[in-house]
Scaffold this motif. Structure first.
Motif, PDB file in Angstrom:
ATOM      1  N   ASP A 131      -3.467  62.905  21.628  1.00  0.00           N
ATOM      2  CA  ASP A 131      -2.721  61.795  22.217  1.00  0.00           C
ATOM      3  C   ASP A 131      -1.556  61.390  21.320  1.00  0.00           C
ATOM      4  O   ASP A 131      -0.481  61.030  21.809  1.00  0.00           O
ATOM      5  CB  ASP A 131      -3.648  60.595  22.447  1.00  0.00           C
ATOM      6  N   LYS A 132      -1.762  61.469  20.026  1.00  0.00           N
ATOM      7  CA  LYS A 132      -0.677  61.146  19.094  1.00  0.00           C
ATOM      8  C   LYS A 132       0.438  62.185  19.207  1.00  0.00           C
ATOM      9  O   LYS A 132       1.624  61.845  19.226  1.00  0.00           O
ATOM     10  CB  LYS A 132      -1.221  61.049  17.670  1.00  0.00           C
ATOM     11  N   ASP A 134       1.076  63.957  21.815  1.00  0.00           N
ATOM     12  CA  ASP A 134       1.696  63.818  23.136  1.00  0.00           C
ATOM     13  C   ASP A 134       2.802  62.767  23.146  1.00  0.00           C
ATOM     14  O   ASP A 134       3.602  62.711  24.082  1.00  0.00           O
ATOM     15  CB  ASP A 134       0.637  63.455  24.184  1.00  0.00           C
ATOM     16  N   SER A 135       2.835  61.921  22.112  1.00  0.00           N
ATOM     17  CA  SER A 135       3.916  60.931  22.032  1.00  0.00           C
ATOM     18  C   SER A 135       5.237  61.579  21.622  1.00  0.00           C
ATOM     19  O   SER A 135       6.291  60.949  21.705  1.00  0.00           O
ATOM     20  CB  SER A 135       3.547  59.811  21.042  1.00  0.00           C
ATOM     21  N   ASN A 258      -0.496  55.366  19.259  1.00  0.00           N
ATOM     22  CA  ASN A 258      -0.108  56.776  19.316  1.00  0.00           C
ATOM     23  C   ASN A 258       1.255  57.004  18.669  1.00  0.00           C
ATOM     24  O   ASN A 258       1.342  57.599  17.604  1.00  0.00           O
ATOM     25  CB  ASN A 258      -0.151  57.260  20.768  1.00  0.00           C
ATOM     26  N   ALA A 259       2.314  56.489  19.267  1.00  0.00           N
ATOM     27  CA  ALA A 259       3.631  56.641  18.651  1.00  0.00           C
ATOM     28  C   ALA A 259       3.702  55.937  17.300  1.00  0.00           C
ATOM     29  O   ALA A 259       4.339  56.437  16.366  1.00  0.00           O
ATOM     30  CB  ALA A 259       4.717  56.108  19.585  1.00  0.00           C
ATOM     31  N   ALA A 375      -3.520  52.161  25.187  1.00  0.00           N
ATOM     32  CA  ALA A 375      -3.233  53.100  24.103  1.00  0.00           C
ATOM     33  C   ALA A 375      -4.395  54.065  23.937  1.00  0.00           C
ATOM     34  O   ALA A 375      -4.258  55.111  23.300  1.00  0.00           O
ATOM     35  CB  ALA A 375      -2.996  52.351  22.798  1.00  0.00           C
ATOM     36  N   TYR A 386       1.898  55.502  25.328  1.00  0.00           N
ATOM     37  CA  TYR A 386       2.087  55.971  23.952  1.00  0.00           C
ATOM     38  C   TYR A 386       2.815  54.970  23.065  1.00  0.00           C
ATOM     39  O   TYR A 386       2.725  55.045  21.839  1.00  0.00           O
ATOM     40  CB  TYR A 386       2.844  57.310  23.961  1.00  0.00           C
TER      41      TYR A 386
END
Length: 447
Positions: A131-132, A134-135, A258-259, A375, A386
């Protein structure tokens, strides 16, 4: 020699495990083949999972289950790639703010090892490595096997997701465990983690087993049992494995989301002297153990020095940048992270209601507050936002004055800001005196 499984009946194997008896290799092989092919019904699989949950498995049974689940799909073979170093990976049981993998893979790769890291998404209160990533716009977490292998050889590291071809029996088993109250089985956790990791064709593995109020294994006794199981089973399956039990009674690093965690990763790689001390310590220690157990360094102390050099001299940052570009992300992410990473429209401080030392954190509740912001996810199919999260979080034993920020909230609306204010203030305890510092790394175990 492979035993014939034609005469087995699933219900008889389930009955045998239900009654607390030990399954032989052929019986376990039969069940895993049935899971993969679909011949084992959902009802039978649920009953089998519950029988294992209630009765447990011997180490020999766990090894066989893990190996058969690993071989239920593709197992990566690196022999044709002519790699000039060991293949090693790390897995964490999950935490809040646990962004270690983002920096760890590139650090170890910069030290001469190869890191084909197959990671997962977050579920529940813990964040997911994928997921991180994917940001990052354009980042392809599901490349072809050929592309994955080529990138690992060229750069030294690639962090991707589990495909349908890797340990498919585990995917069905995990989905069943999730809806049959059998997730908390040491036997099934062991086989689930290791079947995916060992399918990557590793020479060695390091496990970060979290314990504390923000961890799946909240009690130390469970973390110890899981560490011993994973180390014995993986080593028995032919992959030397070392388990570190580490603290998760506070957020790891200064960000959750994430972002915002990706931004902290970028800053960590580019400005390691400014990294949050606990995050830096754990990342270097895990890197050292990966280099040591894989033979990429002669001693643990030498491995620590090697990892620090790779980080401080910018070699790890170079590997990270090449990996991101190689998987479709921007080539200049490290130079211009704010240009690419999603930004929340509202960034405002959460202010301390009183003065004092940060003496306790309800880390799980902090993780769940991220789920309420989207998130994180409560169901596998939930979409992720994100941009939202927390940054600049206080750490344990930090002293804050009333009205000073304890974190920055990254949100999309005033309603989200109000909700996060209320939730986060309940999770952080302030006291007149500093508390006793907990050891970050509690134990190290290798079979």
């Amino acid at each position: 020699m492979q035993l014939s499984t034609a005469t087995f009946l699933p219900q008889e194997i389930i009955r045998k495990k239900r009654d607390g008896l030990t399954l032989n290799d052929a019986e376990i092989t039969f069940m895993v083949k049935g899971i993969t092919s679909g011949q084992l019904s959902d009802v039978q699989l649920g009953a089998f999972a519950m029988a294992v949950y209630q009765r447990g498995m011997t180490m020999a049974e766990r090894i066989t289950l893990t190996q058969q689940m690993m071989y239920s799909g593709n197992v990566l073979n690196w022999q044709q790639m002519d790699l000039n170093g060991p293949i090693v990976d790390k897995h964490s049981t999950g935490g809040v703010g646990d962004k270690v993998s983002l920096m760890l893979g590139p650090i170890v790769a910069a030290c001469g090892a190869y890191v084909p890291m197959i990671s997962g998404r977050g579920l529940g209160h813990t964040g997911g490595t994928l997921d991180k990533f994917d940001s990052i716009p354009g980042y392809n977490a599901y490349p072809s096997e050929q592309m994955f292998k080529a990138l690992v050889k060229r750069v030294g590291c690639a962090i991707i997701g589990q495909t349908d071809q890797l340990a498919p029996a585990d995917q069905r088993m995990y989905a069943t465990r999730d809806v049959t109250a059998t997730v908390e089985s040491i036997d099934l956790i062991t086989s689930s983690i290791l079947s995916k990791k060992l399918a990557a064709g590793l020479d060695a593995l390091v496990m970060d087993v979290k314990t504390g109020n923000g961890a799946f294994a909240a009690k130390m006794s469970m973390a110890q049992e899981l560490s011993q199981s994973i180390s014995h089973v993986a080593t028995g399956a032919g992959v030397p494995t070392r388990c570190l039990i580490t603290d998760m009674n506070q957020v790891l690093g200064k960000s959750v989301g994430n972002a915002v965690e990706m931004a902290e990763c970028v800053d960590f790689l580019c400005n390691p002297q400014q990294a949050e001390p606990r995050l830096l310590e754990l990342t270097i220690e895990l890197a050292a153990h990966m280099l040591d157990i894989s033979g990429a360094a002669d001693t643990l102390d030498a491995a620590r020095d090697k990892a620090r050099d790779a980080l401080n001299k910018g070699h790890a940052a170079t590997v990270f940048a090449k990996m991101v570009e190689g998987l479709g992300g921007p080539a200049d992410l490290l130079e211009k992270p704010t240009l690419y990473l999603p930004q929340a429209p509202i960034v405002k401080p959460i202010l301390a209601p009183a003065s004092g030392y940060v003496s306790a954190m309800d880390v799980r509740a902090i993780g769940m507050s991220m789920v309420s912001l989207k998130a994180g996810r409560s169901k596998a199919e939930d979409p992720i936002d994100y941009a939202v999260g927390l940054s600049n979080m206080v750490q344990m034993n930090d002293y804050v004055e009333q009205g000073q920020p304890i974190a920055l909230a990254h949100v999309r609306s005033d309603d989200q800001l109000s909700m996060l204010n209320q939730q986060i203030l309940k999770t952080i305890q302030l006291s007149p005196k500093a508390c006793k510092t907990q050891a970050l790394i509690k134990e190290c175990y290798q079979a």
